[in-house]
Design an enzyme around this catalytic site. Sequence first.
Site, PDB file in Angstrom:
ATOM      1  N   HIS A  25      16.693   9.033  11.277  1.00  0.00           N
ATOM      2  CA  HIS A  25      18.038   8.608  11.689  1.00  0.00           C
ATOM      3  C   HIS A  25      18.718   9.693  12.514  1.00  0.00           C
ATOM      4  O   HIS A  25      18.897  10.816  12.047  1.00  0.00           O
ATOM      5  CB  HIS A  25      18.886   8.309  10.447  1.00  0.00           C
ATOM      6  CG  HIS A  25      20.190   7.666  10.759  1.00  0.00           C
ATOM      7  ND1 HIS A  25      20.325   6.306  10.918  1.00  0.00           N
ATOM      8  CD2 HIS A  25      21.420   8.181  10.962  1.00  0.00           C
ATOM      9  CE1 HIS A  25      21.584   6.015  11.185  1.00  0.00           C
ATOM     10  NE2 HIS A  25      22.273   7.141  11.230  1.00  0.00           N
ATOM     11  N   ASP A  27      22.093   9.960  15.361  1.00  0.00           N
ATOM     12  CA  ASP A  27      23.204   9.258  16.007  1.00  0.00           C
ATOM     13  C   ASP A  27      23.507   9.752  17.424  1.00  0.00           C
ATOM     14  O   ASP A  27      24.609   9.521  17.933  1.00  0.00           O
ATOM     15  CB  ASP A  27      24.470   9.400  15.163  1.00  0.00           C
ATOM     16  CG  ASP A  27      24.480   8.459  13.968  1.00  0.00           C
ATOM     17  OD1 ASP A  27      24.214   7.263  14.168  1.00  0.00           O
ATOM     18  OD2 ASP A  27      24.751   8.911  12.845  1.00  0.00           O
ATOM     19  N   GLU A 129      22.061   0.178  12.710  1.00  0.00           N
ATOM     20  CA  GLU A 129      22.730   0.642  11.497  1.00  0.00           C
ATOM     21  C   GLU A 129      23.886  -0.290  11.139  1.00  0.00           C
ATOM     22  O   GLU A 129      25.003  -0.125  11.601  1.00  0.00           O
ATOM     23  CB  GLU A 129      23.240   2.077  11.681  1.00  0.00           C
ATOM     24  CG  GLU A 129      23.747   2.678  10.389  1.00  0.00           C
ATOM     25  CD  GLU A 129      24.157   4.131  10.529  1.00  0.00           C
ATOM     26  OE1 GLU A 129      24.252   4.808   9.501  1.00  0.00           O
ATOM     27  OE2 GLU A 129      24.379   4.578  11.673  1.00  0.00           O
ATOM     28  N   HIS A 156      26.739  -1.032   6.922  1.00  0.00           N
ATOM     29  CA  HIS A 156      27.204   0.334   7.160  1.00  0.00           C
ATOM     30  C   HIS A 156      28.236   0.615   6.070  1.00  0.00           C
ATOM     31  O   HIS A 156      28.004   0.322   4.898  1.00  0.00           O
ATOM     32  CB  HIS A 156      27.743   0.505   8.585  1.00  0.00           C
ATOM     33  CG  HIS A 156      27.990   1.941   8.933  1.00  0.00           C
ATOM     34  ND1 HIS A 156      29.236   2.418   9.269  1.00  0.00           N
ATOM     35  CD2 HIS A 156      27.164   3.017   8.951  1.00  0.00           C
ATOM     36  CE1 HIS A 156      29.154   3.726   9.491  1.00  0.00           C
ATOM     37  NE2 HIS A 156      27.916   4.115   9.308  1.00  0.00           N
ATOM     38  N   HIS A 197      23.216   3.241   2.883  1.00  0.00           N
ATOM     39  CA  HIS A 197      24.569   2.677   3.030  1.00  0.00           C
ATOM     40  C   HIS A 197      24.848   1.481   2.126  1.00  0.00           C
ATOM     41  O   HIS A 197      26.014   1.103   1.986  1.00  0.00           O
ATOM     42  CB  HIS A 197      24.889   2.277   4.474  1.00  0.00           C
ATOM     43  CG  HIS A 197      25.327   3.409   5.348  1.00  0.00           C
ATOM     44  ND1 HIS A 197      26.571   3.983   5.250  1.00  0.00           N
ATOM     45  CD2 HIS A 197      24.677   4.069   6.337  1.00  0.00           C
ATOM     46  CE1 HIS A 197      26.668   4.957   6.147  1.00  0.00           C
ATOM     47  NE2 HIS A 197      25.535   5.035   6.816  1.00  0.00           N
ATOM     48  N   HIS A 218      18.410   7.542   5.561  1.00  0.00           N
ATOM     49  CA  HIS A 218      19.168   8.791   5.393  1.00  0.00           C
ATOM     50  C   HIS A 218      20.005   8.716   4.120  1.00  0.00           C
ATOM     51  O   HIS A 218      21.181   8.424   4.161  1.00  0.00           O
ATOM     52  CB  HIS A 218      20.005   9.115   6.639  1.00  0.00           C
ATOM     53  CG  HIS A 218      21.011   8.085   7.046  1.00  0.00           C
ATOM     54  ND1 HIS A 218      20.695   6.763   7.280  1.00  0.00           N
ATOM     55  CD2 HIS A 218      22.349   8.175   7.292  1.00  0.00           C
ATOM     56  CE1 HIS A 218      21.778   6.095   7.650  1.00  0.00           C
ATOM     57  NE2 HIS A 218      22.800   6.933   7.655  1.00  0.00           N
ATOM     58  N   ASP A 279      37.925   5.662   8.826  1.00  0.00           N
ATOM     59  CA  ASP A 279      37.992   5.924  10.262  1.00  0.00           C
ATOM     60  C   ASP A 279      37.458   7.330  10.527  1.00  0.00           C
ATOM     61  O   ASP A 279      38.051   8.326  10.118  1.00  0.00           O
ATOM     62  CB  ASP A 279      39.444   5.798  10.740  1.00  0.00           C
ATOM     63  CG  ASP A 279      39.572   5.941  12.255  1.00  0.00           C
ATOM     64  OD1 ASP A 279      39.084   6.965  12.788  1.00  0.00           O
ATOM     65  OD2 ASP A 279      40.183   5.077  12.889  1.00  0.00           O
TER      66      ASP A 279
END
Length: 313
Positions: A25, A27, A129, A156, A197, A218, A279
Amino acid sequence: MDERNARLVERARGLLERDPVMDGHNDLPWAVRRKAGYDFDRLDVSQPQPDLHTDIPRLRSGGVGAQFWSVFVPATLAGDHAVSATLEQIDAVYALARRYPDTFALATDSEGVAAAMAAGRIASLMGAEGGHSIDCSLATLRMLYTLGVRYMTLTHNDNVPWADSATDEPRAGGLTRFGEQVVGEMNRLGMLVDCSHVAADTMRDALRVTEAPIVFSHSSARAVCDVPRNVPDDVLVALAGNGGVCMVTFVPGFVSTEYADWQSQVKAEVTRRGGDPRDFEQLARTAEEWAVDHPRPVATVGQVADHVEHVRE
């Protein structure tokens, strides 16, 4: 570096030459979207990039032979917006391979991975994801597979209508009937079911219905660091029987109890300020401010090793 450490580093490099890292994984595509609008001329990862976690020099020095690039989009995007943003992420991985052809080779199966590594290149695979990326559409799932996506994380940070997330209030009680159909279609296609997740009950349901090994791309061990994103022991035992893999992550909040506690304080501070701790941008800004008077704990490689050993056992 003293002589003993130098010998250990030399031994580690020898192991990596024999068995390169296959990382589940990364990003980088989302980071390049945010920082440079997918422009690899503006953000040239062939050069050291101190503001990123990844660049080609570090991939090479770390012995990475194969990389799953996450074609992640945040759960704040929904419906067609999530689908189109996922397609843009996939396009970014293709662009990465075109921009650096001597370093990366797209791969969709084990033969492609082996061929890339034999040619001295880093095999580049893709994982989506979060099930919000398919907008409750098996047809969209099939098209992601056609474009090269080889795993999907079922959720997620937020629930999807058919599966519960580890970091949201449970609603489905694991997988719904449609969620079971998603797992079945992924099995049929040959797409890995990723349970990072997801809520523990979603993990258990996925293990119950899957006909193929699942992965945690992950996640670490909940018995070592008790946070919802980590895998409980009963699931790890079942995973062994399933033939699946738990790929331990280096994320500090999943590795270190002290860091996880500190992060909980930061989330509470975001909430106190009227923000949303889910957030990423708000959380990162508040963490930087919080760290001024509340020093950030340091997670260690030794703690990562504790998770690896616990998962192995």
